[in-house]
Scaffold this motif. Structure first.
Motif, short mmCIF file in Angstrom:
data_model
loop_
_atom_site.label_atom_id
_atom_site.label_comp_id
_atom_site.label_asym_id
_atom_site.label_seq_id
_atom_site.Cartn_x
_atom_site.Cartn_y
_atom_site.Cartn_z
N GLY A 150 3.99 6.86 -6.64
CA GLY A 150 2.88 7.44 -5.89
C GLY A 150 3.10 7.47 -4.40
N ASP A 151 1.96 7.62 -3.71
CA ASP A 151 1.97 7.70 -2.25
C ASP A 151 1.18 6.53 -1.68
OD1 ASP A 151 -0.67 8.52 -2.72
OD2 ASP A 151 -0.21 10.64 -2.49
N SER A 152 0.45 6.74 -0.59
CA SER A 152 -0.20 5.63 0.10
C SER A 152 -1.26 4.93 -0.74
CB SER A 152 -0.83 6.13 1.41
OG SER A 152 -1.65 7.26 1.18
N ASP A 153 -1.95 5.65 -1.63
CA ASP A 153 -2.94 5.00 -2.48
C ASP A 153 -2.29 4.00 -3.42
OD1 ASP A 153 -5.64 5.91 -1.88
OD2 ASP A 153 -4.91 7.90 -2.39
N THR A 154 -1.09 4.30 -3.89
CA THR A 154 -0.37 3.37 -4.76
C THR A 154 0.17 2.19 -3.97
OG1 THR A 154 0.22 5.23 -6.20
CG2 THR A 154 1.48 3.21 -6.46
N VAL A 155 0.58 2.42 -2.74
CA VAL A 155 1.06 1.34 -1.88
C VAL A 155 -0.06 0.35 -1.58
CG1 VAL A 155 1.91 0.82 0.44
CG2 VAL A 155 2.89 2.74 -0.83
N GLY A 156 -1.29 0.85 -1.44
CA GLY A 156 -2.40 0.02 -1.01
C GLY A 156 -2.64 0.08 0.49
N TYR A 157 -2.27 1.20 1.09
CA TYR A 157 -2.33 1.40 2.54
C TYR A 157 -3.72 1.03 3.09
CZ TYR A 157 -2.16 4.10 6.96
OH TYR A 157 -2.21 4.51 8.27
N GLY A 158 -3.76 0.03 3.95
CA GLY A 158 -4.99 -0.32 4.66
C GLY A 158 -6.18 -0.63 3.79
N GLY A 159 -5.93 -1.02 2.54
CA GLY A 159 -7.03 -1.12 1.58
C GLY A 159 -7.99 -2.26 1.82
N ARG A 160 -7.54 -3.31 2.50
CA ARG A 160 -8.40 -4.48 2.67
C ARG A 160 -9.22 -4.42 3.96
NH1 ARG A 160 -5.10 -9.88 1.55
NH2 ARG A 160 -7.23 -10.66 1.57
N ALA A 161 -9.07 -3.34 4.71
CA ALA A 161 -9.84 -3.20 5.95
C ALA A 161 -11.31 -2.93 5.62
CB ALA A 161 -9.28 -2.07 6.79
N GLN A 162 -12.16 -3.30 6.52
CA GLN A 162 -13.58 -2.99 6.40
C GLN A 162 -13.96 -1.84 7.33
OE1 GLN A 162 -15.42 -4.58 4.03
NE2 GLN A 162 -13.44 -5.53 3.52
N ARG A 163 -12.96 -1.02 7.66
CA ARG A 163 -13.20 0.09 8.59
C ARG A 163 -12.20 1.19 8.28
NH1 ARG A 163 -11.82 -2.35 14.35
NH2 ARG A 163 -11.98 -0.16 14.95
N ARG A 164 -12.55 2.41 8.69
CA ARG A 164 -11.65 3.54 8.52
C ARG A 164 -10.79 3.79 9.76
NH1 ARG A 164 -16.51 6.98 5.77
NH2 ARG A 164 -16.06 6.49 3.60
N ASP A 165 -11.28 3.40 10.91
CA ASP A 165 -10.55 3.59 12.16
C ASP A 165 -9.71 2.34 12.41
OD1 ASP A 165 -9.62 4.35 14.62
OD2 ASP A 165 -11.50 3.94 15.68
N CYS A 166 -8.39 2.43 12.20
CA CYS A 166 -7.52 1.25 12.27
C CYS A 166 -6.33 1.52 13.19
CB CYS A 166 -6.96 0.90 10.89
SG CYS A 166 -8.20 0.45 9.66
N SER A 167 -5.95 0.49 13.90
CA SER A 167 -4.70 0.52 14.66
C SER A 167 -3.53 0.26 13.71
CB SER A 167 -4.72 -0.54 15.75
OG SER A 167 -4.70 -1.84 15.16
N ALA A 168 -2.31 0.43 14.22
CA ALA A 168 -1.13 0.15 13.40
C ALA A 168 -1.10 -1.30 12.95
CB ALA A 168 0.14 0.50 14.18
#
Length: 360
Positions: A150-168
């Motif tokens: 897969g792509d980023s959804d399979t990786v788990g990209y930023g999944g544990r954040a409580q926000r959509r606007d994230c720094s690197a």
């Protein structure tokens, strides 16, 4: 900078320290079982990795263990006895040894999970026990192996954040491959897993794309090195393919409507059929599961439905899971823990139904 945290302590506290690599001859390498796409390193017991979700497991008897890294870019979690013996997390350890002591002098299981996503090469140097301990055979493989492509959804990209606007840095801290639908599905079926995924990746290369995509990168041990050969790996029992948004939607400029978008959908459909057929040759008994995300629209869903129909008519064991609209409250509108739980539930139900049908 390297960081270390003990996330869970057993009743009798353990100690953990990152130290310079220890070349003492009284350290014995533990036999290790590895799951994930890697290439063998130059020294025994070592491997190089770039794909996400790689993990290594070993067993030993003793009160201390050493975990060796050559990795300045990833986060890793070390779990002893399924967590009952302690959980330690390291971030960007560099060329260092993680020494864990204070364990009871009895048999232990130890596991290292790479939990971050990296676009550069890193190495794992193995597990070691001192001369007052004993190396034991590694754990057996689990009854099933599920491969997730897969792509980023399979990786788990930023999944544990409580926000959509994230720094690197926030994306790095909030990405955890062990807290995704992948790990939930694998745990349910008592399976090992192998993740072949990369944020932003497409299935196929489109006009104007300079970078190779999954069709080209899939066979590589290291996705950025065309001639890298994976270490021997077993065939998968189940293969989940969660690609398409970057092909059919993200790749399409907003002015593309009607015929142009349908063309992208048609091209993706045929590329997906060819991709699955290529995987069948290596995994002849596998159940294939196509995963389609509703929030990306009907073009993507229709392409998956057409591909499933063509593959089923060609004799493939295949099923399609169309996910409901999800909240996507992770970094940059990626899947949240709730989304991963929903995805896992749908996949578990679909796989269980397909296996029941196969048994009848």
């Amino acid at each position: 900078m390297p960081q270390l945290a003990i996330l869970r302590q057993p009743p009798e506290p353990i100690h953990a320290d990152l130290v310079n690599r220890d070349e003492k001859t009284d350290l014995a390498l533990l036999p290790t079982r590895v799951s994930g796409r890697v290439t063998n390193g130059s020294e025994p017991g070592t491997f190089q990795h770039q794909w996400p979700g790689v993990y290594a497991e070993a067993r030993f008897r003793g009160g201390a263990v050493t975990v060796r890294f050559d990795d300045a870019i990833n986060r890793a979690r070390i779990t002893i006895d399924g967590g009952a013996g302690g959980v330690v997390e390291v971030s960007r350890p560099g060329s260092a040894d993680l020494r864990i002591s204070g364990l009871a002098p009895v048999p232990h299981n130890i596991r290292m999970d790479k939990i971050s996503e990296s676009f550069s090469l890193a190495s794992f140097g193995g597990f070691f026990v001192a001369s007052d301990g004993d190396a034991l055979p590694p754990p057996d493989a689990r009854p099933k192996l599920i491969e997730f492509i897969g792509d980023s959804d399979t990786v788990g990209y930023g999944g544990r954040a409580q926000r959509r606007d994230c720094s690197a840095d926030q994306v790095f801290a909030a990405t955890d491959s062990t807290q995704t639908f992948v790990s939930r599905v694998a745990a349910h079926f008592q399976a090992d897993y192998r993740i072949i995924a990369r944020s932003g990746i497409k299935l196929m290369r489109h006009d104007g794309d300079a970078e190779p995509q999954m069709v080209e990168r899939y066979a590589r041990a290291l996705p950025d090195e065309a001639d890298s050969t994976p270490a021997p790996e077993p065939a998968a029992d189940i293969i989940v393919i969660a690609l398409g948004p970057n092909d059919v939607v993200s790749n399409a400029p907003t002015h593309l409507v009607g015929r142009d978008r349908r063309r992208l959908s048609f091209e993706y459909q045929h590329a997906l059929v060819d991709f699955v057929r290529a995987r069948e040759g290596r995994n002849p008994q596998a159940l294939f599961v196509l995963l389609a995300f509703s929030e990306y629209g009907n073009d993507l869903i229709d392409a998956h439905r057409a591909a499933e129909k063509a593959l089923r008519e060609g004799g493939a064991r295949i099923t399609l899971v169309v996910l409901p609209w999800r909240d996507r409250r992770g970094c940059h509108w990626h899947s949240s823990p709730r989304d991963h739980a929903t995805t896992a539930d749908r996949l578990i139900a679909a796989i269980a139904a397909a296996e029941r049908d196969q048994a009848q």
